[in-house]
Design a protein around this motif. Structure first.
Motif, PDB file in Angstrom:
ATOM      1  N   PHE A 191      -3.782  18.489  10.290  1.00  0.00           N
ATOM      2  CA  PHE A 191      -3.336  19.815  10.963  1.00  0.00           C
ATOM      3  C   PHE A 191      -3.145  20.832   9.866  1.00  0.00           C
ATOM      4  O   PHE A 191      -1.861  20.796   9.347  1.00  0.00           O
ATOM      5  CB  PHE A 191      -2.188  19.520  11.794  1.00  0.00           C
ATOM      6  N   ASP A 192      -3.763  21.849   9.624  1.00  0.00           N
ATOM      7  CA  ASP A 192      -3.471  22.730   8.427  1.00  0.00           C
ATOM      8  C   ASP A 192      -3.481  24.234   8.814  1.00  0.00           C
ATOM      9  O   ASP A 192      -3.487  24.384  10.006  1.00  0.00           O
ATOM     10  CB  ASP A 192      -4.841  22.450   7.679  1.00  0.00           C
ATOM     11  N   VAL A 193      -3.587  25.012   8.035  1.00  0.00           N
ATOM     12  CA  VAL A 193      -3.013  26.407   8.181  1.00  0.00           C
ATOM     13  C   VAL A 193      -4.243  26.931   9.196  1.00  0.00           C
ATOM     14  O   VAL A 193      -3.883  27.729  10.024  1.00  0.00           O
ATOM     15  CB  VAL A 193      -3.136  27.231   7.046  1.00  0.00           C
ATOM     16  N   GLU A 194      -5.399  26.510   9.131  1.00  0.00           N
ATOM     17  CA  GLU A 194      -6.410  27.308   9.801  1.00  0.00           C
ATOM     18  C   GLU A 194      -6.167  26.750  11.279  1.00  0.00           C
ATOM     19  O   GLU A 194      -6.510  27.474  12.211  1.00  0.00           O
ATOM     20  CB  GLU A 194      -7.938  26.615   9.595  1.00  0.00           C
ATOM     21  N   ASN A 195      -5.908  25.519  11.499  1.00  0.00           N
ATOM     22  CA  ASN A 195      -5.735  25.099  12.951  1.00  0.00           C
ATOM     23  C   ASN A 195      -4.545  25.556  13.586  1.00  0.00           C
ATOM     24  O   ASN A 195      -4.429  25.985  14.837  1.00  0.00           O
ATOM     25  CB  ASN A 195      -5.454  23.462  12.913  1.00  0.00           C
ATOM     26  N   ASN A 196      -3.458  25.694  12.653  1.00  0.00           N
ATOM     27  CA  ASN A 196      -2.353  26.266  13.135  1.00  0.00           C
ATOM     28  C   ASN A 196      -2.549  27.859  13.507  1.00  0.00           C
ATOM     29  O   ASN A 196      -1.880  28.103  14.480  1.00  0.00           O
ATOM     30  CB  ASN A 196      -0.998  26.290  12.011  1.00  0.00           C
ATOM     31  N   GLN A 197      -3.227  28.469  12.772  1.00  0.00           N
ATOM     32  CA  GLN A 197      -3.646  29.882  13.372  1.00  0.00           C
ATOM     33  C   GLN A 197      -4.247  30.052  14.363  1.00  0.00           C
ATOM     34  O   GLN A 197      -4.070  30.922  15.411  1.00  0.00           O
ATOM     35  CB  GLN A 197      -4.733  30.341  12.256  1.00  0.00           C
TER      36      GLN A 197
END
Length: 124
Positions: A30-36
């Motif tokens: 779960f990275d920044v792209e998914n969080n966005q």
């Protein structure tokens, strides 16, 4: 009362009243792209209303702590909770992930979804 579930490529998100409840897929990062994607969903659903986020960790996956810096910038995201029946997961969230969020008083770790939902309601 709003209560619906949305499927995303990395998991599912339930929208319940003023809370996003995510169950993410086994083994993902779960990275920044998914969080966005979750933050955009929160803004679309809640607009300028206060809301909370619950990470319902029924699966095992990794979290990039940088997501908390990004989430902290969202004015109407008032609280984040982690729910797991796994003691190691809860301890990691409590001792590591909490340090990355802007306000440790608005980051909670719980054994049950019901506890997390009640806590979030006190924060928003």
């Amino acid at each position: 009362m709003l209560d619906k579930t949305i499927q995303l490529d990395f998991g599912s998100v339930r929208i319940k009243e003023n809370i996003l409840i995510a169950k993410l897929n086994e083994g993902i990062l779960f990275d920044v792209e998914n969080n966005q994607k979750l933050l955009v969903l929160g803004q679309e659903v809640f607009k300028d209303k206060n809301y909370g986020y619950i990470s319902h960790r029924v699966n095992s996956y990794a979290v990039d702590p940088l997501v908390y810096f990004e989430s902290a910038q969202v004015e109407n995201l008032k609280a984040i909770a982690v729910v797991s029946d796994n003691e190691m997961t809860r301890r990691n969230a409590e001792e590591v992930e909490r340090k990355f969020y802007k306000d440790s008083n608005c980051f909670g770790v719980f054994k049950t979804l019901e506890e997390a939902e009640q806590w979030i309601k006190t924060k928003i």
